[in-house]
Design a protein around this motif. Structure first.
Motif, PDB file in Angstrom:
ATOM      1  N   ARG A 125       0.828  -1.217   0.000  1.00  0.00           N
ATOM      2  CA  ARG A 125       0.000   0.000   0.000  1.00  0.00           C
ATOM      3  C   ARG A 125       0.853   1.253   0.000  1.00  0.00           C
ATOM      4  NH1 ARG A 125      -1.539   4.321   1.989  1.00  0.00           N
ATOM      5  NH2 ARG A 125       0.073   4.147   3.587  1.00  0.00           N
ATOM      6  N   ARG A 126       1.887   1.279   0.823  1.00  0.00           N
ATOM      7  CA  ARG A 126       2.761   2.452   0.900  1.00  0.00           C
ATOM      8  C   ARG A 126       3.507   2.672  -0.412  1.00  0.00           C
ATOM      9  NH1 ARG A 126       4.494   6.680   1.203  1.00  0.00           N
ATOM     10  NH2 ARG A 126       5.689   7.732   2.843  1.00  0.00           N
ATOM     11  N   LEU A 127       3.912   1.607  -1.077  1.00  0.00           N
ATOM     12  CA  LEU A 127       4.565   1.717  -2.374  1.00  0.00           C
ATOM     13  C   LEU A 127       3.613   2.332  -3.395  1.00  0.00           C
ATOM     14  CD1 LEU A 127       6.773   1.079  -4.516  1.00  0.00           C
ATOM     15  CD2 LEU A 127       5.714  -1.194  -4.729  1.00  0.00           C
ATOM     16  N   VAL A 128       2.382   1.847  -3.435  1.00  0.00           N
ATOM     17  CA  VAL A 128       1.398   2.378  -4.375  1.00  0.00           C
ATOM     18  C   VAL A 128       1.174   3.860  -4.128  1.00  0.00           C
ATOM     19  CG1 VAL A 128      -1.023   2.255  -5.104  1.00  0.00           C
ATOM     20  CG2 VAL A 128       0.276   0.145  -4.714  1.00  0.00           C
ATOM     21  N   ASP A 129       1.068   4.256  -2.869  1.00  0.00           N
ATOM     22  CA  ASP A 129       0.881   5.664  -2.517  1.00  0.00           C
ATOM     23  C   ASP A 129       2.059   6.511  -3.014  1.00  0.00           C
ATOM     24  OD1 ASP A 129      -0.279   7.952  -1.044  1.00  0.00           O
ATOM     25  OD2 ASP A 129       1.419   7.664   0.302  1.00  0.00           O
ATOM     26  N   ALA A 130       3.269   6.021  -2.824  1.00  0.00           N
ATOM     27  CA  ALA A 130       4.463   6.766  -3.239  1.00  0.00           C
ATOM     28  C   ALA A 130       4.503   6.949  -4.754  1.00  0.00           C
ATOM     29  CB  ALA A 130       5.724   6.048  -2.758  1.00  0.00           C
ATOM     30  N   GLY A 135       2.575  11.116  -9.724  1.00  0.00           N
ATOM     31  CA  GLY A 135       1.670  11.392 -10.825  1.00  0.00           C
ATOM     32  C   GLY A 135       1.368  10.200 -11.705  1.00  0.00           C
ATOM     33  N   LYS A 136       1.657   9.005 -11.216  1.00  0.00           N
ATOM     34  CA  LYS A 136       1.439   7.787 -11.995  1.00  0.00           C
ATOM     35  C   LYS A 136       0.173   7.070 -11.529  1.00  0.00           C
ATOM     36  CE  LYS A 136       5.467   8.882 -13.565  1.00  0.00           C
ATOM     37  NZ  LYS A 136       5.636   9.473 -14.916  1.00  0.00           N
ATOM     38  N   ARG A 137      -0.423   6.320 -12.437  1.00  0.00           N
ATOM     39  CA  ARG A 137      -1.575   5.507 -12.073  1.00  0.00           C
ATOM     40  C   ARG A 137      -1.116   4.092 -11.728  1.00  0.00           C
ATOM     41  NH1 ARG A 137      -6.479   4.915 -15.294  1.00  0.00           N
ATOM     42  NH2 ARG A 137      -5.212   4.510 -17.133  1.00  0.00           N
ATOM     43  N   VAL A 138      -1.807   3.477 -10.782  1.00  0.00           N
ATOM     44  CA  VAL A 138      -1.459   2.120 -10.356  1.00  0.00           C
ATOM     45  C   VAL A 138      -2.716   1.242 -10.361  1.00  0.00           C
ATOM     46  CG1 VAL A 138      -0.462   0.656  -8.565  1.00  0.00           C
ATOM     47  CG2 VAL A 138       0.398   2.992  -8.886  1.00  0.00           C
ATOM     48  N   THR A 139      -2.621   0.150 -11.099  1.00  0.00           N
ATOM     49  CA  THR A 139      -3.670  -0.866 -11.097  1.00  0.00           C
ATOM     50  C   THR A 139      -3.173  -2.064 -10.309  1.00  0.00           C
ATOM     51  OG1 THR A 139      -4.677  -0.229 -13.200  1.00  0.00           O
ATOM     52  CG2 THR A 139      -4.902  -2.539 -12.563  1.00  0.00           C
ATOM     53  N   VAL A 140      -4.032  -2.611  -9.474  1.00  0.00           N
ATOM     54  CA  VAL A 140      -3.703  -3.807  -8.702  1.00  0.00           C
ATOM     55  C   VAL A 140      -4.564  -4.963  -9.195  1.00  0.00           C
ATOM     56  CG1 VAL A 140      -3.807  -4.896  -6.424  1.00  0.00           C
ATOM     57  CG2 VAL A 140      -2.929  -2.556  -6.652  1.00  0.00           C
ATOM     58  N   VAL A 141      -3.912  -6.096  -9.470  1.00  0.00           N
ATOM     59  CA  VAL A 141      -4.620  -7.296  -9.917  1.00  0.00           C
ATOM     60  C   VAL A 141      -4.495  -8.360  -8.836  1.00  0.00           C
ATOM     61  CG1 VAL A 141      -4.827  -9.074 -11.696  1.00  0.00           C
ATOM     62  CG2 VAL A 141      -4.085  -6.762 -12.327  1.00  0.00           C
ATOM     63  N   SER A 142      -5.613  -8.769  -8.293  1.00  0.00           N
ATOM     64  CA  SER A 142      -5.658  -9.835  -7.294  1.00  0.00           C
ATOM     65  C   SER A 142      -7.102 -10.352  -7.295  1.00  0.00           C
ATOM     66  CB  SER A 142      -5.221  -9.324  -5.912  1.00  0.00           C
ATOM     67  OG  SER A 142      -5.134 -10.400  -4.992  1.00  0.00           O
ATOM     68  N   THR A 143      -7.567 -10.881  -6.171  1.00  0.00           N
ATOM     69  CA  THR A 143      -8.943 -11.379  -6.163  1.00  0.00           C
ATOM     70  C   THR A 143      -9.592 -11.282  -4.788  1.00  0.00           C
ATOM     71  OG1 THR A 143     -10.402 -13.215  -6.779  1.00  0.00           O
ATOM     72  CG2 THR A 143      -8.298 -13.791  -5.731  1.00  0.00           C
TER      73      THR A 143
END
Length: 206
Positions: A125-130, A135-143
């Protein structure tokens, strides 16, 4: 899926976590089709695959998959796994690749527009926030459709977009009749898991 054709995309695959999610949903990932899918969504700059390996094994059940990925468009990142016997006498193999993935993602973030993380690990989560603050978008793939769900709620909330792996079954599922695609790793009695899986006994082989 929310992608733009002009976007530069990078994939970061937590091999152990993705394997567990797919197994929980009852299908196998076809890594050739995975690359084809995201190449169709934008400009695929890099696809990283992370897993730990037992270096002292004469033959690793992961080796055919790792070799295939190396020769077919993936940047494979490995490190030695730690082997031990748990309290029940079961042989366990522990390998956490979180640091390697996070460092590579931060280094590449300025060169891409959209990062796709294949993992449900809440530690990211902290990595995604950083990355988002760059200014980048982040998509997470899981289930969320496995039992138990594979994605941490805090990671799902942080992502710009969450894609349930089950919805990609038709696009990424392995066709058992097609032998030219990435090999499946052999089944055995060893358990691979990350540090955060110690208490819940989730299988996390990659």
């Amino acid at each position: 899926m929310g992608f733009y054709p002009q976007e530069r995309i990078a994939l970061f695959i937590d091999g152990a976590n993705l394997y567990s999610a797919a197994r929980g949903l009852g299908f196998d990932i076809d890594y050739k089709r995975l690359l084809e899918l995201f190449r169709s969504k934008g400009i695929l700059v890099r696809a990283f695959y992370y897993t730990a390996l037992l270096e002292d094994q004469e033959y690793s059940p992961l080796r055919p998959l790792i070799d295939w990925l190396d020769y077919n468009g993936y940047s494979v990142v490995t490190k030695p796994a730690k082997e031990f016997t748990d309290s029940t006498g079961r042989r366990r193999v522990k390998g956490n690749m979180d640091i390697e993935l996070a460092v590579d993602a931060m280094e590449l973030a300025d060169k891409v527009d959209h990062l796709v993380l294949f993992s449900g690990d809440g530690d990211f989560r902290r990595l995604v926030d950083a990355i988002q603050r760059k200014g980048k978008r982040v998509t997470v793939v899981s289930t969320i459709r496995s039992a138990p769900p594979m994605i941490a709620d805090e990671l799902r909330r942080q992502a710009d977009q969450f894609i349930d792996l089950d919805t990609l079954r038709g696009s990424l599922g392995r066709n058992q009749d097609n032998r030219s695609h990435a090999p499946l790793h052999a089944q055995d009695d060893d358990d691979y898991y990350d540090d955060e899986d110690e208490d819940d006994d989730l299988p996390a082989r990659a």
